[in-house]
Design a protein around this motif. Structure first.
Motif, PDB file in Angstrom:
ATOM      1  N   GLU A  17      36.573 -11.740 -31.051  1.00  0.00           N
ATOM      2  CA  GLU A  17      36.968 -11.366 -29.694  1.00  0.00           C
ATOM      3  C   GLU A  17      38.284 -12.040 -29.306  1.00  0.00           C
ATOM      4  O   GLU A  17      39.151 -11.430 -28.682  1.00  0.00           O
ATOM      5  N   LEU A  18      38.446 -13.268 -29.685  1.00  0.00           N
ATOM      6  CA  LEU A  18      39.687 -13.993 -29.415  1.00  0.00           C
ATOM      7  C   LEU A  18      40.862 -13.355 -30.148  1.00  0.00           C
ATOM      8  O   LEU A  18      41.943 -13.183 -29.577  1.00  0.00           O
ATOM      9  N   LEU A  19      40.683 -12.988 -31.410  1.00  0.00           N
ATOM     10  CA  LEU A  19      41.747 -12.338 -32.181  1.00  0.00           C
ATOM     11  C   LEU A  19      42.133 -10.999 -31.580  1.00  0.00           C
ATOM     12  O   LEU A  19      43.320 -10.657 -31.515  1.00  0.00           O
ATOM     13  N   ILE A  20      41.154 -10.232 -31.133  1.00  0.00           N
ATOM     14  CA  ILE A  20      41.449  -8.938 -30.508  1.00  0.00           C
ATOM     15  C   ILE A  20      42.260  -9.139 -29.229  1.00  0.00           C
ATOM     16  O   ILE A  20      43.239  -8.433 -28.979  1.00  0.00           O
ATOM     17  N   ILE A  25      47.520  -8.787 -26.389  1.00  0.00           N
ATOM     18  CA  ILE A  25      48.611  -9.460 -25.670  1.00  0.00           C
ATOM     19  C   ILE A  25      49.911  -9.346 -26.460  1.00  0.00           C
ATOM     20  O   ILE A  25      50.986  -9.123 -25.894  1.00  0.00           O
ATOM     21  N   GLY A  26      49.830  -9.468 -27.787  1.00  0.00           N
ATOM     22  CA  GLY A  26      51.019  -9.340 -28.628  1.00  0.00           C
ATOM     23  C   GLY A  26      51.633  -7.958 -28.544  1.00  0.00           C
ATOM     24  O   GLY A  26      52.856  -7.806 -28.444  1.00  0.00           O
ATOM     25  N   VAL A  27      50.811  -6.929 -28.578  1.00  0.00           N
ATOM     26  CA  VAL A  27      51.313  -5.556 -28.473  1.00  0.00           C
ATOM     27  C   VAL A  27      51.951  -5.323 -27.111  1.00  0.00           C
ATOM     28  O   VAL A  27      53.038  -4.743 -27.011  1.00  0.00           O
ATOM     29  N   LEU A  28      51.307  -5.771 -26.050  1.00  0.00           N
ATOM     30  CA  LEU A  28      51.874  -5.608 -24.709  1.00  0.00           C
ATOM     31  C   LEU A  28      53.202  -6.346 -24.570  1.00  0.00           C
ATOM     32  O   LEU A  28      54.149  -5.831 -23.972  1.00  0.00           O
ATOM     33  N   ALA A  29      53.287  -7.546 -25.123  1.00  0.00           N
ATOM     34  CA  ALA A  29      54.537  -8.313 -25.059  1.00  0.00           C
ATOM     35  C   ALA A  29      55.645  -7.627 -25.853  1.00  0.00           C
ATOM     36  O   ALA A  29      56.806  -7.606 -25.425  1.00  0.00           O
TER      37      ALA A  29
END
Length: 141
Positions: A17-20, A25-29
């Motif tokens: 869940e943490l990795l997802i 967040i990485g994709v949004l950034a």
């Protein structure tokens, strides 16, 4: 059995869940950052435009008093013949015709604003003509 369900409910987040969450967040950034930097560059242009218009007003006042324009911006009350905008995004200088009856103010992007490849320079003439280099209609919007 009831005790193991209570312990499982209090365990918190799983590693998956943490990795997802981090991936989302990485994709949004990755999507948002280029839009943000483009917005910052466009908003910084207004500083150069505002200063060009202000100096043009001072040039017109100088023309009324002296009957000619000046390429030396220190004659308008600035500390040197080249003006750097308040936040240091543009350097502005003036050129005048041989008869000193036509001026052109040029704002050149400096510092972090130099990365603005759409509007490296913006110019304003005594006739109010607004141009930019490379030619881009978006610079003076």
């Amino acid at each position: 059995m009831g005790n193991s369900n209570a312990r499982r409910a209090m365990a918190g987040f799983t590693f998956v869940e943490l990795l997802i969450t981090v991936a989302i967040i990485g994709v949004l950034a990755t999507i948002a950052y280029p839009s943000y930097t483009d917005f910052v560059k466009r908003s910084n242009r207004t500083e150069g435009q505002r200063e060009l218009l202000r100096i043009a007003g001072l040039m017109e006042q100088y023309f009324l008093d002296q009957r000619l324009y000046t390429s030396d911006l220190s004659a308008l009350g600035f500390s040197s013949s080249t003006v750097t905008t308040e936040n240091g995004h543009y350097s502005i200088k003036a050129t005048v015709s041989d008869d000193a009856d036509i001026f052109t103010l040029t704002a050149t992007a400096i510092g972090s604003q130099a990365a603005d490849t759409d509007c490296k320079t913006m110019t304003l003439s005594n006739t109010g003509a607004k141009t930019s280099s490379p030619s881009s209609s978006g610079c003076w919007e």
